[in-house]
Every structure is written in structure tokens, then in C-alpha cells.
Design a protein around this motif. Structure first.
Motif, PDB file in Angstrom:
ATOM      1  N   PHE A 240       0.553  55.136 -19.770  1.00 11.80           N
ATOM      2  CA  PHE A 240      -0.264  55.101 -18.964  1.00 11.80           C
ATOM      3  C   PHE A 240      -0.333  53.719 -18.023  1.00 11.80           C
ATOM      4  CE2 PHE A 240      -3.278  57.864 -21.354  1.00 11.80           C
ATOM      5  CZ  PHE A 240      -2.569  58.818 -21.337  1.00 11.80           C
ATOM      6  N   GLY A 241       0.286  52.732 -18.680  1.00 15.14           N
ATOM      7  CA  GLY A 241       0.146  51.315 -17.930  1.00 15.14           C
ATOM      8  C   GLY A 241       1.537  51.622 -16.988  1.00 15.14           C
ATOM      9  N   TYR A 242       2.427  52.173 -17.437  1.00 16.62           N
ATOM     10  CA  TYR A 242       3.758  51.986 -16.740  1.00 16.62           C
ATOM     11  C   TYR A 242       3.410  52.893 -15.377  1.00 16.62           C
ATOM     12  CZ  TYR A 242       6.876  49.104 -19.242  1.00 16.62           C
ATOM     13  OH  TYR A 242       7.485  48.129 -19.827  1.00 16.62           O
ATOM     14  N   SER A 243       2.657  54.037 -15.823  1.00 18.77           N
ATOM     15  CA  SER A 243       2.375  55.089 -14.606  1.00 18.77           C
ATOM     16  C   SER A 243       1.542  54.312 -13.644  1.00 18.77           C
ATOM     17  CB  SER A 243       1.784  56.417 -15.472  1.00 18.77           C
ATOM     18  OG  SER A 243       0.673  56.864 -14.388  1.00 18.77           O
ATOM     19  N   SER A 244       0.449  53.426 -14.229  1.00 15.09           N
ATOM     20  CA  SER A 244      -0.495  52.596 -13.240  1.00 15.09           C
ATOM     21  C   SER A 244       0.577  51.748 -12.241  1.00 15.09           C
ATOM     22  CB  SER A 244      -1.141  51.780 -14.175  1.00 15.09           C
ATOM     23  OG  SER A 244      -2.444  51.296 -13.498  1.00 15.09           O
ATOM     24  N   ILE A 245       1.620  51.290 -12.829  1.00 11.46           N
ATOM     25  CA  ILE A 245       2.481  50.486 -12.120  1.00 11.46           C
ATOM     26  C   ILE A 245       2.833  51.365 -10.787  1.00 11.46           C
ATOM     27  CG2 ILE A 245       4.617  48.927 -11.891  1.00 11.46           C
ATOM     28  CD1 ILE A 245       4.062  48.286 -14.709  1.00 11.46           C
ATOM     29  N   SER A 246       3.413  52.597 -11.367  1.00  6.92           N
ATOM     30  CA  SER A 246       4.097  53.576 -10.266  1.00  6.92           C
ATOM     31  C   SER A 246       3.238  53.937  -9.205  1.00  6.92           C
ATOM     32  CB  SER A 246       4.668  54.569 -11.155  1.00  6.92           C
ATOM     33  OG  SER A 246       5.108  55.545 -10.464  1.00  6.92           O
ATOM     34  N   GLN A 247       1.925  54.107  -9.741  1.00  4.19           N
ATOM     35  CA  GLN A 247       0.894  54.720  -8.628  1.00  4.19           C
ATOM     36  C   GLN A 247       0.242  53.621  -7.963  1.00  4.19           C
ATOM     37  OE1 GLN A 247       0.260  58.007  -8.512  1.00  4.19           O
ATOM     38  NE2 GLN A 247       1.836  58.156 -10.204  1.00  4.19           N
ATOM     39  N   VAL A 248       0.168  52.400  -8.407  1.00  7.40           N
ATOM     40  CA  VAL A 248      -0.120  51.283  -7.448  1.00  7.40           C
ATOM     41  C   VAL A 248       1.198  51.150  -6.279  1.00  7.40           C
ATOM     42  CG1 VAL A 248      -0.091  48.835  -7.370  1.00  7.40           C
ATOM     43  CG2 VAL A 248      -1.407  49.700  -8.979  1.00  7.40           C
ATOM     44  N   GLY A 249       2.236  51.276  -6.783  1.00  5.29           N
ATOM     45  CA  GLY A 249       3.327  51.632  -5.568  1.00  5.29           C
ATOM     46  C   GLY A 249       3.041  52.511  -4.362  1.00  5.29           C
ATOM     47  N   TYR A 250       2.373  53.709  -4.794  1.00  8.37           N
ATOM     48  CA  TYR A 250       1.842  54.770  -3.601  1.00  8.37           C
ATOM     49  C   TYR A 250       1.078  53.918  -2.875  1.00  8.37           C
ATOM     50  CZ  TYR A 250       4.226  58.914  -5.569  1.00  8.37           C
ATOM     51  OH  TYR A 250       5.140  59.744  -5.818  1.00  8.37           O
ATOM     52  N   ILE A 251       0.198  53.087  -3.527  1.00 12.90           N
ATOM     53  CA  ILE A 251      -1.001  52.655  -2.564  1.00 12.90           C
ATOM     54  C   ILE A 251      -0.316  51.556  -1.617  1.00 12.90           C
ATOM     55  CG2 ILE A 251      -3.072  51.166  -2.715  1.00 12.90           C
ATOM     56  CD1 ILE A 251      -3.730  52.338  -5.523  1.00 12.90           C
ATOM     57  N   PHE A 252       0.590  50.606  -2.077  1.00 13.15           N
ATOM     58  CA  PHE A 252       1.342  49.751  -1.324  1.00 13.15           C
ATOM     59  C   PHE A 252       1.929  50.360  -0.328  1.00 13.15           C
ATOM     60  CE2 PHE A 252       0.620  46.415  -4.574  1.00 13.15           C
ATOM     61  CZ  PHE A 252      -0.163  45.650  -3.888  1.00 13.15           C
ATOM     62  N   LEU A 253       2.632  51.746  -0.665  1.00 14.10           N
ATOM     63  CA  LEU A 253       3.533  52.333   0.341  1.00 14.10           C
ATOM     64  C   LEU A 253       2.542  52.636   1.727  1.00 14.10           C
ATOM     65  CD1 LEU A 253       6.224  53.487   1.014  1.00 14.10           C
ATOM     66  CD2 LEU A 253       5.603  55.690  -0.131  1.00 14.10           C
ATOM     67  N   GLY A 254       1.330  53.220   1.300  1.00 14.87           N
ATOM     68  CA  GLY A 254       0.461  53.734   2.460  1.00 14.87           C
ATOM     69  C   GLY A 254       0.115  52.542   3.082  1.00 14.87           C
ATOM     70  N   LEU A 255      -0.339  51.462   2.373  1.00 15.04           N
ATOM     71  CA  LEU A 255      -0.713  50.256   3.316  1.00 15.04           C
ATOM     72  C   LEU A 255       0.432  49.657   4.179  1.00 15.04           C
ATOM     73  CD1 LEU A 255      -2.884  48.129   0.637  1.00 15.04           C
ATOM     74  CD2 LEU A 255      -3.592  49.168   2.661  1.00 15.04           C
ATOM     75  N   GLY A 256       1.868  49.658   3.533  1.00 16.06           N
ATOM     76  CA  GLY A 256       2.949  48.945   4.295  1.00 16.06           C
ATOM     77  C   GLY A 256       3.193  49.647   5.355  1.00 16.06           C
ATOM     78  N   ILE A 257       3.163  51.052   5.242  1.00 12.05           N
ATOM     79  CA  ILE A 257       3.371  51.854   6.581  1.00 12.05           C
ATOM     80  C   ILE A 257       2.491  51.473   7.738  1.00 12.05           C
ATOM     81  CG2 ILE A 257       3.302  54.164   7.624  1.00 12.05           C
ATOM     82  CD1 ILE A 257       4.389  54.997   4.744  1.00 12.05           C
ATOM     83  N   GLY A 258       1.200  51.188   7.321  1.00  9.93           N
ATOM     84  CA  GLY A 258       0.277  50.704   8.230  1.00  9.93           C
ATOM     85  C   GLY A 258      -0.121  51.482   9.385  1.00  9.93           C
ATOM     86  N   THR A 259      -0.086  52.794   9.305  1.00 11.71           N
ATOM     87  CA  THR A 259      -0.507  53.530  10.311  1.00 11.71           C
ATOM     88  C   THR A 259      -1.841  54.181   9.803  1.00 11.71           C
ATOM     89  OG1 THR A 259       0.361  55.460   9.476  1.00 11.71           O
ATOM     90  CG2 THR A 259       1.463  54.560  11.403  1.00 11.71           C
ATOM     91  N   PRO A 260      -2.792  54.473  10.911  1.00  8.93           N
ATOM     92  CA  PRO A 260      -4.085  54.685  10.280  1.00  8.93           C
ATOM     93  C   PRO A 260      -4.200  55.993   9.049  1.00  8.93           C
ATOM     94  CG  PRO A 260      -4.129  54.711  12.877  1.00  8.93           C
ATOM     95  CD  PRO A 260      -2.765  54.634  12.232  1.00  8.93           C
TER      96      PRO A 260
END
Lengths: 112, 497
Positions: B300-320
Motif C-alpha cells: 500500500f505504501g508503494y501504491s501511495s507513492i504512485s498515486q501521489v504521482g497522479y496528483i502531482f501530474l494534475g498539478l504540473g499540467i496546471g490547466t483548470p
């Protein structure tokens, strides 16, 4: 400018100590050194040569005031640093009880 | 009425009262913790309601006007985070009533948990950069102690590693704050943003930005800085990974990075590409390392790292659209991963092991536990009707909309990898049958509080997609995204309440 650079050198010495030392007490000392370096840096930002304390009085013209904010900030950081050091040392004592060593390379039950 | 100080005052009062009463009366700690977290949840919902009515609450500490004094202020992003964090915090407190019985001195646990909540809540509502650092340290120190709570050799080791890495990260953050103060001569984040926008940005900002990425990236467990996470998660009480994954990573890491880079520095293409690089690394490395895991918490911990990546991806794209997806995924991942960790605690208690290969047939033995775990896992994998599907879909659409098809492809691929490792690891755990072993391990203590907490979490996990419906949280989500897109926060900086 030299002073700021020396501050960053001190910071790097602390970082080196954390990364390279094997004894966990030395690692804790390294963290303390990093903290001192940052505190010194913060104080130096507000420092004015031959400056005076920023106390307002009617009969005095205020020239060359030292910025008081970094001093207040550093006071808080010292307290935070103290609590982290305290916690780390108490964990180190418990680690010594469990593993019988201060060597970080021999405290290695967790892997993967 | 000043409503914001209650978010800090309630948990600190609870942390003070718990040792006072709980040494004599054993039940007092449970009652105080649950009541305090419940009130915090109510206050955070009230804050969200005020923000939606356009009356964002603010409070000047000691009646000093900003930018000189510390101002507490909640905008839509803070309100959204407060609701998420306090909801998870309340359910963790309810779960702890049953779970923490097996440890000694539960009042110490509750005291530390309340101090942690005070730090997290304070961090979400402050507009002063140094005050943010103080709250971050308060929450971190409470968590170092909580990780070592079991006082097993492994938990002490994990706590020491985490504390050292996190203390180094904090030093980087403080150095960054010092440099930023030297450059802008203010600590108020509104004022700082104004000064930086006026001066047009200097090269120093890149250095400060790198320091902040290193410092807060470690707190968020983005990939080059993720080493503390699996160790910490696998060797502490089950509520700590739930709190860490559901609360701390989201606030100490993602919220602060979003706040600093969108609202203070202003988003540039350089920052965006750094965040996207971190995101892609986290998604891929987390998903690939999760395959080899045999310990349920490490998986679950490694899965957590992976899912945090999705959140950063959405933020990094930066569109609304990307930011809405990131925030929705933040909420969904908070509740789903808390559900998974809390359920792993129940499963470990009943199976007497945390080895995935030796667990079997949880659904047959304890349906609430099993189905709740299944709901959490399916949401993280992104299976259609559940919350996680909608947020991943939005993030992938945002990638395509921003003309980044490669990123969209990576997001889809990692989603498939996620489904693969969860399917491989959890199918035997949930449905498998090994009757010869189950007879010997009968000593499962069922607890009502634990079952209620995971059942509520499962319901929220399943209905996470409803946040997108108009009139049901959509307004809060869009307003929160607008705060980041427009780069301005704290709607009424001068108003004293």
C-alpha cells in the motif's frame, strides 16, 4: 558576502556529517550543525554593522536599526530544533537498548 | 465571529485534557479524542460553507494587521483540504478506540495524534510562511514519536530514519525561507507574492524553488525522496500510515508545494516541467516497486507513492481541468488509502501476520473488513463507478487537452499496472480459502468502533465521484482550483473579525 558563503559551508559540513557518518550520535550532531548554520544565516540577514536595537524613543533619531524579525524567528527555530534533538536522542537511546550498537549500518532490520 | 482559531484550539485543548483525565479514567481518552475530531470536522464544514457563501473567514492573531502580524485565513483551497483532512482524522480517531487497545498507554497516543492534527490544521489556514514552517514541524515531531509508538526495534529504526531525513528536509525548507525573506523582506505569503510579481523574479528564486522542492518533496514522498515511506508504514501502528497517507503527505507535501509554486512564485513552464518529472517518476517507480512486495503495508505504501504521482501530474499540467482532477484525486486517495491501511490493521490483528502470502479469505471471515478493503483497492485502481475512476479520468483528459499525449499514455499505463499488482496481491487475500490454517488463528477480537470507521470510509470511497455533481461539492472543488489558477488567495486580506 563572505559571511553568507561561510554559513553555507557550515551547512554543507552538517549535511556531510548526516550523510557520511555511521555513528547515529554523530548524525544527530550533524543535524544540529545544519540547524545552527541556518539560524546564523537568518540572523545575518537582519544584521546591520554597528546597528542598534529597534526600540523607539522620543528623543532619539532612529538610524541603522537591526531587523528584529529574524531574531524572533530564530528564537522559535531554536526551540523547535531542541525538541527534535531531544526526540532523536531519546530514540537513539532506545535503539542502543534494542540493537546494542550506535552503528547505523548494523541497524538494518528493515529492507526493501 | 472568529471561527478559524478553533481549528487549532480544539485539538490543542484535547491534547492538554487527555493526559489530565485519562490516567484515572481509561475511557476518557477515547471520548475526548472522538469529540475533538468531531468538532473539528464540524468547524471545517462550517468554514467550507462560509467560503462558498463568499464570506471567507480570516483572523488576525493578536490583532496585528497583516503583513506585520500573522493572519489566519481560509480560502476555497484551504477549506477543501480542511474538510478532507478532518474527515479522515475523525474516522481515524473512531477506529483508534478499538485498535489502540493492544498498545499500552493509549492516552499518550491520543495526545500525540491531537498535536499532529493541530499542526496540520494550523498549516492549512496560516498565511505566514514562517508560521507554516512552525506548524509543519509540530506535525512532523508528533509523527516521529507516533511512528516509534510500538517501541519494537523496527519501529524505532523506522522512526529514526524518518526523523533524520525529515529534519534535513526541514533544514532545506528553513534555508529557503531565510533566502526568500532576504529577497522580499516579508514573511506574509500574500505580500511575498506581490513583491515577487512586482520585481519580476530573480535567479535566486530558482535556488529557493529547488530547496522547497527537495524539502516538501520529501514530506510528500515523491520519488527521489521516498525512501522513508515504506519502512515507516510497515512498522508503526496501522493508524499512522493511514494518517500519514491520508493527512500528512497531502498537507505537508502537496498542499504546500501547490500553495508556494502557484500562489507565491507563480507557475512557470520550468516549474511545471520539474513537477511533471517528479510526477512521472513517482507514478512509474511506485507502481513497479509495488510488484515485488510481500508485506501488505509496503504494498500500500508503494501504491501511495504512485498515486501521489497522479496528483502531482494534475498539478504540473496546471490547466483548470488538471487541477480539478488533482484535487479530486487527492480527496479520493485520502479516503481510499486510509480505508486500505485501517483494514490492513484489522486483517493483521485477525490473521496475526502482515505477510500477503499467509493471509487468505478475509471476505469470508469478516465481510465488513473484506468488502471495505475491496472498495478501497478498486477505487485506487480506478474501476468505473468508484471515486478513483473519475479523478484519474479527469487527469488523463487534462493531459490530452493540454496536448501532452505521452503523459496521458503514461497515466493510463500506470493505471493498468496498478490494477495488475492489486489484483495479483489482493485476490488471494480477499477470496482465497485455506481452511487448515484458519482454525488455528481464531483469536480475532472484533471491535465495533473499527468496523464502523472502515464501513463509513468504504461508503465515502464508493461515492467519491458524487463530488463532481453540481450542487454537491463541485462548487468547492472548482473554487479551490480557481484559487490555484488565478494565483491569488485570501479574498479579504484586511478584514478583521
Amino acid at each position: 558576502m563572505t559571511v553568507y558563503m561561510l554559513c553555507l559551508v557550515l551547512f554543507s559540513i552538517g549535511l556531510y556529517c548526516v550523510l557520511r557518518k555511521r555513528n547515529i550520535i554523530k548524525i544527530i550532531i550533524g543535524i544540529c550543525i545544519m540547524g545552527y548554520a541556518v539560524n546564523l544565516f537568518f540572523i545575518l540577514i537582519g544584521y546591520v554593522k554597528d546597528g542598534r536595537s529597534p526600540i523607539y524613543a522620543h528623543d532619539q533619531a532612529i538610524t541603522k536599526m537591526v531587523d528584529p524579525l529574524p531574531q524572533v524567528v530564530v528564537l522559535t527555530v531554536i526551540v523547535l530544533g531542541l525538541s527534535i534533538t531531544l526526540l532523536l536522542i531519546s530514540i537513539a537511546i532506545r535503539l542502543y537498548e534494542k540493537y546494542g550498537t550506535f552503528d547505523i549500518t548494523r541497524i538494518n532490520k528493515l529492507k526493501g | 465571529m472568529a471561527i478559524l482559531p478553533y481549528l487549532i484550539a480544539i485539538p490543542l485543548t484535547a491534547a492538554f485534557l487527555t493526559p489530565l483525565f485519562a490516567k484515572r479514567m481509561k475511557a476518557a481518552a477515547d471520548v475526548i479524542a472522538c469529540a475533538a475530531t468531531f468538532f473539528m470536522m464540524a468547524v471545517s464544514l462550517a468554514v467550507a460553507a462560509l467560503v462558498l457563501q463568499g464570506r471567507a473567514p480570516s483572523y488576525n492573531v493578536g490583532n496585528w494587521m497583516p503583513p506585520f502580524g500573522i493572519q489566519l485565513c481560509a480560502d476555497a483551497l484551504s477549506a477543501f483540504m480542511l474538510v478532507t483532512v478532518n474527515l479522515v482524522g475523525f474516522l481515524i480517531a473512531v477506529y483508534s478506540v478499538g485498535y489502540i487497545k493492544s498498545y499500552t498507554d493509549k492516552w499518550k497516543y491520543y495526545t500525540l495524534l491531537m498535536v499532529m492534527m493541530a499542526g496540520v490544521n494550523g498549516l492549512l489556514i496560516t498565511t505566514d510562511l514562517f508560521n507554516l514552517y512552525v506548524f509543519l514541524e509540530i506535525a512532523s515531531i508528533a509523527v516521529y514519536a507516533l511512528v516509534a509508538f510500538g517501541t519494537e526495534p523496527t519501529s524505532l529504526e523506522a522512526s529514526f530514519k524518518y526523523a533524520v531525513m525529515s529534519a534535513v528536509a526541514s533544514s532545506f525548507v528553513l534555508l529557503g525561507i531565510a533566502l526568500l525573506y532576504g529577497a522580499t523582506s516579508t514573511l506574509n505569503m500574500n505580500d511575498m507574492a506581490r513583491v515577487i510579481a512586482a520585481s519580476g523574479g530573480t535567479k535566486l528564486l530558482y535556488f529557493v524553488g529547488m530547496l522547497f522542492i527537495m524539502g516538501f518533496g520529501l514530506k510528500a514522498a515523491a520519488v527521489p525522496f521516498h525512501a522513508w515511506l515504506p519502512d515507516t508504514y510497515s512498522s508503526s501502528p496501522a493508524t499512522i500510515p493511514a494518517a500519514s497517507s491520508g493527512i500528512l503527505i497531502k498537507t505537508l507535501g502537496i498542499y504546500v508545494i501547490a500553495r508556494i509554486f502557484f500562489n507565491i512564485f507563480g507557475m512557470t513552464s520550468a516549474v511545471s516541467s520539474i513537477i511533471i518529472t517528479l510526477a512521472v517518476l513517482s507514478m512509474l517507480v511506485g507502481a513497479l516497486l509495488a510488484f515485488g512486495q510481500t508485506n501488505i503495508r509496503r504494498l500500500f505504501g508503494y501504491s501511495s507513492i504512485s498515486q501521489v504521482g497522479y496528483i502531482f501530474l494534475g498539478l504540473g499540467i496546471g490547466t483548470p481541468l488538471g487541477i480539478v482532477g488533482a484535487l479530486l484525486h487527492l480527496f479520493n486517495h485520502s479516503v481510499a488509502k486510509s480505508a486500505l491501511f485501517l483494514n490492513s490493521g484489522i486483517a493483521e490483528n485477525s490473521e496475526q501476520t502482515n505477510d500477503l502470502k499467509r493471509m487468505s479469505g478475509i471476505i469470508a471471515k469478516n465481510p465488513v473488513n473484506g468488502y471495505s478493503m475491496m472498495a478501497g483497492a478498486l477505487s485506487i485502481c480506478g474501476v468505473p463507478p468508484l471515486g478513483g475512476f473519475w479523478s484519474k479520468l479527469i487527469i488523463i483528459f487534462a493531459c490530452i487537452q493540454a496536448n501532452r499525449p505521452v503523459l496521458a499514455f503514461i497515466a493510463v499505463a500506470v493505471s493498468i499496472l496498478t490494477l495488475a499488482y492489486y489484483f495479483r496481491a489482493l485476490t488471494p487475500v480477499l477470496f482465497g480459502r485455506r481452511p487448515d490454517e484458519t482454525a488455528t488463528r481464531g483469536g480475532a477480537k472484533r471491535s465495533m468502533a473499527m468496523a464502523v470507521a472502515v464501513a463509513i470510509l468504504a461508503v465515502i470511497v464508493i461515492s467519491g465521484g458524487f463530488l463532481l455533481m453540481p450542487n454537491a461539492g463541485n462548487a468547492l472543488l472548482n473554487n479551490a482550483a480557481a484559487v490555484l489558477v488565478k494565483g491569488s488567495f485570501c479574498v479579504n486580506p484586511g478584514v478583521v473579525r
